[in-house]
Write a protein that holds these residues in place. Structure first.
Motif: not given
Length: 100
Positions: A44-49, A72-77, A86-100
């Motif tokens: 729930a970090c709404s503007v994290l890029q 708003m997440l665009e990159s993870i490094q 790590i045993r479990e990975v959850y990536l959920k609702s990280i797709v930008s609603k505003n396409p570039h």
């Protein structure tokens, strides 16, 4: 910060970038371990890029890696050997609603 067992950022509505350097939040400096009591969550970090994690950081975390509701997440490094056991990975609702 090597003794922290749960890294949890939630609801930080002004956080745009999360950058963590090398060998952070780990007991296994320049190596890796396997501690199932340790978890990483960013939610729930709404503007994290972007999220950038340095080499060997969180290298002994072996429970959950969760990134959720950061639309708003665009990159993870992840650096070398970060979250290696790590045993479990959850990536959920990280797709930008505003396409570039």
């Amino acid at each position: 910060m090597k003794r922290i067992t749960k890294f949890d950022l939630s609801g930080l509505n002004y956080l745009k970038k999360l950058r963590i350097g090398k060998n952070s939040f780990t007991n296994a400096v320049n190596s890796y371990g396997n501690d199932p009591s340790r978890s990483f969550e960013v939610t729930a970090c709404s503007v994290l890029q972007s999220i950038s994690i340095g080499d060997y950081s969180f290298s002994d975390y072996a429970s959950i890696l969760r990134i959720e509701n950061c639309s708003m997440l665009e990159s993870i490094q992840f650096g070398k050997l970060s979250f290696v056991n790590i045993r479990e990975v959850y990536l959920k609702s990280i797709v930008s609603k505003n396409p570039h």
